[in-house]
Structures are given as structure tokens and as C-alpha cells.
Design a protein around this motif. Sequence first.
Motif, PDB file in Angstrom:
ATOM      1  N   SER A 156       0.832  -1.217   0.000  1.00 49.51           N
ATOM      2  CA  SER A 156       0.000   0.000   0.000  1.00 49.51           C
ATOM      3  C   SER A 156       0.858   1.256   0.000  1.00 49.51           C
ATOM      4  CB  SER A 156      -0.937  -0.002   1.210  1.00 49.51           C
ATOM      5  OG  SER A 156      -1.982  -0.929   0.992  1.00 49.51           O
ATOM      6  N   GLU A 157       0.425   2.226  -0.796  1.00 51.33           N
ATOM      7  CA  GLU A 157       1.184   3.474  -0.951  1.00 51.33           C
ATOM      8  C   GLU A 157       0.471   4.666  -0.323  1.00 51.33           C
ATOM      9  OE1 GLU A 157       3.168   2.610  -5.299  1.00 51.33           O
ATOM     10  OE2 GLU A 157       0.990   2.761  -5.166  1.00 51.33           O
ATOM     11  N   MET A 158      -0.703   4.422   0.259  1.00 51.24           N
ATOM     12  CA  MET A 158      -1.459   5.529   0.877  1.00 51.24           C
ATOM     13  C   MET A 158      -2.398   4.941   1.929  1.00 51.24           C
ATOM     14  SD  MET A 158      -3.793   6.311  -2.486  1.00 51.24           S
ATOM     15  CE  MET A 158      -2.749   5.577  -3.740  1.00 51.24           C
ATOM     16  N   THR A 159      -3.070   5.815   2.667  1.00 55.03           N
ATOM     17  CA  THR A 159      -4.054   5.347   3.654  1.00 55.03           C
ATOM     18  C   THR A 159      -5.356   4.978   2.930  1.00 55.03           C
ATOM     19  OG1 THR A 159      -4.972   7.547   3.966  1.00 55.03           O
ATOM     20  CG2 THR A 159      -3.136   6.925   5.415  1.00 55.03           C
ATOM     21  N   GLU A 160      -6.243   4.338   3.669  1.00 55.40           N
ATOM     22  CA  GLU A 160      -7.523   3.953   3.051  1.00 55.40           C
ATOM     23  C   GLU A 160      -8.324   5.189   2.636  1.00 55.40           C
ATOM     24  OE1 GLU A 160     -10.112   1.339   5.332  1.00 55.40           O
ATOM     25  OE2 GLU A 160     -11.756   1.812   3.978  1.00 55.40           O
TER      26      GLU A 160
END
Lengths: 295, 291
Positions: free
Chosen positions: A157-161
Motif C-alpha cells: 500500500s502506498e497511501m491510507t484507506e
Amino acid sequence: MPANRFNGFTEYGVGIGLRVPHYQHILSRKPVVDWFEIISENYMIDGGRPLEILDRILEQYRVVQHGVSMYFGSADPLNREHLKRLKQLVRRTKTPWLSDHLCWGSVDGRYTHDLLPMPYTWEAVKVTAEKIRQVQDFTEVPVVVENVSSYAEFHVSEMTEWEFLTEVVEAADCGILLDVNNIYVSSQNHSFDPFTYVNHVPAERVAQIHIAGHSKFEKYILDTHDHPVLPAVWKLYARAIERCGPTATLLEWDDRIPSFDEVHDEALKANEFLQAVTPKAKADAAQPELQGAAR
Amino acid sequence: MSQLLDIQRRMAAAVMHPLTKAETMPRRRSDGKLNNAEAESFIKPNDRLTSFERLEIYNRQYWFRLYDSFEDDFPGLLAIVGRAKFDALMRAYLTERPSESFTLRNLGSHLEAWLGAHPEMTAPHTVLALDMARLEWAHIEAFDSAADPLLNEDELIAINENSQLRLQPYLRLLSLQYPVDDLLIDLRNEDGSSDSSSNNASIARRRKHVRRVAAVAPEQIWLAVHRHQNSVYYKRLQREEYRLLESLLNGRPLGEALDYAFTGSEIPEEERSSFLQQAFSTWAVLGWFTK
């Protein structure tokens, strides 16, 4: 704000999910309910009792479609048969908007029938947004996507949800079905502040809100939809409508379903929060301050 | 391959892999991969759960959801083979034939063919179990298949030997070697009237199931599984009725269908006219003939 292009410029209030154990009660007693949400897949059939019941409900109530297996986030292409049947149902219900989940659940044509979590990557943003656009174009109704509860996160994952949700809906130019129970469940499972999530969501895109109950286990929380809404979720709901305005709200209760009245009464608790953010309530709340200022 | 597709294939392989007998995620998969290493390679642990444990939540959810749905669809098959064999059968079938449909309604669509290829899963009740599975799948199909507009009176009167009659899409015809219709109706009635919260009642029911299954004697029956006022019914047919309807469903003109129906029939020639009149009258009332 609540009536927007993502919910067909409607102003729906508090609804509940249409479930089989309540059919008889609804058809015989005709209770006053603002709207019902149906699980699209349960009615994407060719005939028989489910469609007859749906038609009778449609004669008297407003119905919004909610899907569980379009799997916008699957790398697989969209299922044409699914799309065709979905559009047939859209024509039948005249749903002002159409929702499904921001998740994946099938790969290589095999279905898990679960709402599996997305890796929050730029590739996933692109794939998911493209498929949402395709569904929107094909069905010709606004599509809104719902955040899911999750129990796992990916290394890639490269970012938050909440960043992922925002990127997807902006790339797809679609609306959001904000499930505040799912936010709460995921926040406990992944140790983040649920208010950070709610505060980040592009409020102008929220077309609908889901509330529901969940179950707490020793090491994680499961999204079970078999309880009343818990206080922590109501607090999150209050913050969500403070940001979004009085938004169409739906209570989900899918397991160990109690009487119709019990479910409806639980859903109507949302009215206390909704009324607090109506323009009149806001004006009333501001009145004492103005009076104080005049003195 | 894209990263997204790779992750989804790897996660699906773990999620859709059968559970252990204790209904946990296996340490080693049938392809030889170790689930612990596999989970750690793409799923983050947290302060309470390992990567394995997080993946296991989805593995268990997948199977429990499928078990519930499959068991709801095939209670008669469960009664025939018993809990232990049913669980093994269900696990093997769903492993070999995972869902390829967006709806769980179609989970049992390959069961008849699969049971035919795996008689050992239902022995010693292989034929009885296959008949029951066919009836239960026909029930699902009859419940929600389309209903077409009916022929009107003028159209019915105009029927001749060259007519190709169309039958309702929901109508299913079965030639069975056991009277599983009676058995399934009994089971459904019993389940509907019993107190499911009582363990004693549950044990008594299981014993009754076993006794009843053991007592079912083979008997050739022909069955129409159909829908009337949105309820599914099982209608016993005579051999000639079954052959006639089967022929019509296959698109044969009425004259040919009648020849086929009465081939080898024991119904005397002089009684056939009234036999047909009665049959067609009943089927018309049930709304089986469509435009």
C-alpha cells in the motif's frame, strides 16, 4: 449538500434494508418508511416470488439498489452478464443511485463472495476508477462506492484507506456511500483514528451513509450487522453528518434479524442527529448566540 | 503481470483453499506452499494478529459463507448422506467447482454432474443422493426462472399436430429412480415444525432422517417441478406425460412428440384420446403453455 449529483439530487431520510423476514409485515401493515435499500443480486433473476414482492414494494415505497459483487477493485474485467442484469433491475426500480463496494472479490472468473480489501496503490486506483466509470456509463445512473470493513492490510500500500477512497472517487468522478460502522471496525483493526478518516472524506461526494452493528472479539472486530448501532459508531455518524449535512441514511441488519419494528426504531435514532444539522436546527442553535450578542 | 492481479491471485489461492478439519487455515497448502510465509509476504501483521491470522479470518469467512449457502440449498442431500459425508462432499465439490457466478444462487449448478463423476462421495446411497440433488437443483431453478405469457383460448384451440408448443421456462422435468419428492416434502415439513433450539429434538430428527432414508425403496417416478402462484410444486407425471413434455421441451412438433410419448406405452389406443385431453387440460390450467 445532501441532494447532490451523486444521489440523483434526492433528499432521502432514514431507510432500512429490505429483508425477507419483514416482507409479510411490510406488505400487510404498510408501515411508514422513507425508503428501502435492496441487495441488487437478490433480485437480478428472471421471475418468481422475489420479483413479485419487489414490485409490490415499489408500488408504495422508494427503493435504492445496493450491490455486493460488482467488485470494482478486481483486476478481472467486469462481468457482462452481471452488468446486463443490473441494468434491467435499475429500469425496474428506477433507483436514483446505485451503490457497491470499494473492494475486490473475484479473480480469473472465480468468485469468493466476500468483500476483500484493496491494496492502496496507484495501480489499484486506476483499475478501480476505470471500472466504476464503465458501470456508470452502462447503467446510466450515478454510482457510489462504499468503504468496507477490513481485517488485513498489504505491504504494497502506498497511501491510507481514506486517501485511496478519495483518489478513486475523484478519478472515477463518482459518489461515496460512507459506512461509518465500517470505518469504526477498520479503525480498531488497523489502529487509526476513525475521525481522521471521516474528516478527510470529500464531503461533497457523499451520497448516502450506512450505519450498522458489529461484534467485538478478543483480537479484532468483525462487521456482523447483527446488533444495534454502538455508541462509538453513533458519534462517528454525528461527525459525518456534521460535515456532509443531513444525508440519506440506512441501517443494515443482516443476521439474527429482529422484528421489523425493532430494526426500524433503531434506524430512526438517526433522526436525532439528522435534525440537529438541518438548516432550521442550525439557525435555532445560532439564535441564542445572536441574542446574546445583541444584549 | 500487474501487481494488483498478482496479489489478488495469491490471496484468492489462500482464501479459497480448504480449511483443516478443525476449521482453521492449514499451515501447508496442497500446492506445497507454506501459508505462514505466503501471508507474511503480502499482508502486514499488527500488534494483535500475525499476517497468518489476518489471512485466516478471510479463509474461514469464505468457507463458512459457502457452507451456509450450500447447506440451505441441499437439505435433502444432507439428510441422505449424513453430516460427516455431507461435509466432506461439500468441501470437495466447492474446491473442485468454486463459484463462477456473481450470485451464490448458482453454487450448486454443477453438483449433479459432479456427483455423477464422484459416486464414492455418496455411497451407499449414490442413486438416491443423485436423485435428491437433481430435485433440489430443479427446485432452485423453478423458484426464480422466468414466466412467459400464456397462450390464450384461441391459440390453444388452434393447436394441431404441426404446432411447436412452448412450455414455461421455469418448468423442470425429472425422471427419477427414487420417490425423493415425498422424502423432501417430509423433511421440509419436519424442519418447519420442529424446535430447532432443542438438542433433544435435533437428535430425534436426525434419527428419524436416518430411518426414513434407510426405508426409501427404489421406485421409478416422473416429476414436473413447477411454479404456481410463486410457490414451487412437485407434480407426479405418468411415463407418457413425461415423454410428451420432454419432447415438446426439445422443440419437437406436437405430432412427433405424441408418437414418442406413446412408444412402448401400456395405455390402450382407445383410452389415449381422453388421457391426452385430461393431461392438456391440467397443464393449460397450470399455465404451462406459453407464447
